[in-house]
Enzyme design. Structure first.
Site, PDB file in Angstrom:
ATOM      1  N   ALA A  45       0.780  -1.170   0.111  1.00 54.67           N
ATOM      2  CA  ALA A  45       0.010  -0.150  -0.033  1.00 54.67           C
ATOM      3  C   ALA A  45       0.756   1.196  -0.137  1.00 54.67           C
ATOM      4  CB  ALA A  45      -1.157   0.024   1.216  1.00 54.67           C
ATOM      5  N   HIS A  46       0.171   2.380  -0.058  1.00 50.04           N
ATOM      6  CA  HIS A  46       0.892   3.800  -0.115  1.00 50.04           C
ATOM      7  C   HIS A  46       1.783   3.871   1.103  1.00 50.04           C
ATOM      8  CE1 HIS A  46      -2.850   5.962   1.344  1.00 50.04           C
ATOM      9  NE2 HIS A  46      -2.548   5.224   2.365  1.00 50.04           N
TER      10      HIS A  46
END
Length: 341
Positions: A240-241
């Site tokens: 994920a980011h």
């Protein structure tokens, strides 16, 4: 098909030889299936009883394995046969490249900076401002967005998507279907309506990184998602980011990492594990497969969670006991209180 002599292969890995230095092989096979044209190896002592009957043209063994081999066997003797096997497999690898030369159907912006000896497959698209390093290989159907950078000797297999501003270092390998630089999962909620937050960070990937098929690495929300050097990530992972993965870490298939997680150097994350975000995992932590990591790990070691497989009847009993654990805890505390009185 090319042939390789015992002497040539031994020279490649700095191994000692015993037997006919001129004997040749053309490929690698398992110990129990190898024939005269094959090289094989042993990396587990439990297979030593099979060495005396091995039919391989060349055996890669450790010094401790030699006494179990037939007197006429052709040997390459090294301290670590498994590492030697890996290096020889690379040397003998005959897999084709993802592309050769530049296909006429490739769509390449006039402002792309191409290095020397770059190969680009059919129907690949490379947008404005991208930089492609020397000897890079871009497979068929790949997309490389604006201002992305691909380092020298890096290979993308077919249908890899590299979004804008993403940077990938040298000597990397990205398998088919991987998506690097897609938007992180960032939204605000206003009275039940989701408002998308533009993801303006990048993905920065170091050198000698390998990324498996259909793995997704999201770009950062504001800061960057970072994968340091010599990281290996298996298939079907979700990064994920703003995740940061340290040098030398290995991530097995199906792992999900939530946003803003920091994973240390030389960690090993077992397959299908789920790791919470906004926390840190220290260097040299090992998480076994299918673990649920909900809290930070601050000391190196081996960590596990989950209930191992049981016959269904036994699992139902275990689940029932687990549901009653709060009641059992209260009863235990009551007994301890009475004993204390």
């Amino acid at each position: 098909m090319r042939s390789y002599s015992l002497q040539e292969l031994a020279n490649q890995i700095g191994g000692a030889i015993r037997g006919n230095a001129d004997v040749v092989v053309n490929s690698i096979a398992p110990l129990d299936k190898a024939a005269g044209e094959h090289l094989t190896f042993i990396s587990n002592v439990k297979y030593r009883p099979y060495l005396s009957q091995a039919q391989a043209g060349i055996l890669v063994v450790s010094p401790a394995d030699v006494e179990f081999c037939a007197d006429d066997a052709n040997l390459i003797i090294v301290e670590n046969p498994y590492v030697a096997y890996a290096r020889l497999a690379q040397y003998m690898d005959s897999a084709p490249k993802a592309a050769v030369n530049i296909a006429p159907s490739a769509v390449i912006s006039e402002t792309v900076l191409l290095g020397q000896n770059v190969s680009i497959g059919a129907n690949a698209v490379i947008e404005a401002g991208a930089v492609i390093g020397d000897n890079a290989v871009i497979g068929a159907g790949c997309f490389i967005g604006q201002n992305a950078k691909i380092g020298r000797n890096t290979q993308l297999w077919a249908n890899v998507s590299i979004y804008h501003e993403v940077e990938i270092g040298e000597d990397c390998l990205v398998q088919s279907g991987a998506v690097i630089g897609s938007d992180g999962f960032g939204y605000a909620n206003e009275r039940g309506q989701w408002i998308k937050i533009p993801q303006t960070g990048r993905v920065i990937i170091g050198n000698r990184v390998e990324i498996g098929a259909c793995t997704c690495i999201d770009r950062g929300a504001l800061d960057d998602t970072v994968i340091e050097d010599n990281v290996i990530i298996d298939n079907l992972c979700q990064i994920a980011h703003n995740v940061h993965i340290g040098t030398g870490t290995a991530v097995a298939g199906g792992v999900i990492m939530a946003g803003s997680l920091t994973v240390g150097r030389y960690c090993q994350i077992g397959g299908a594990s789920v790791i919470n975000g906004h926390m840190e995992i220290c260097d040299q932590a090992i998480v076994t497969g299918m673990s649920m990591v909900m809290r930070p790990i601050d000391k190196p070691g081996i960590y596990s969670s989950g209930i191992p497989l049981q016959p269904n009847k036994e699992w139902r009993k275990t689940a029932a006991l687990t549901m009653d654990i709060d009641k059992m805890n209260k009863r235990l505390k009551a007994v301890e209180k009475k004993l204390a009185e």
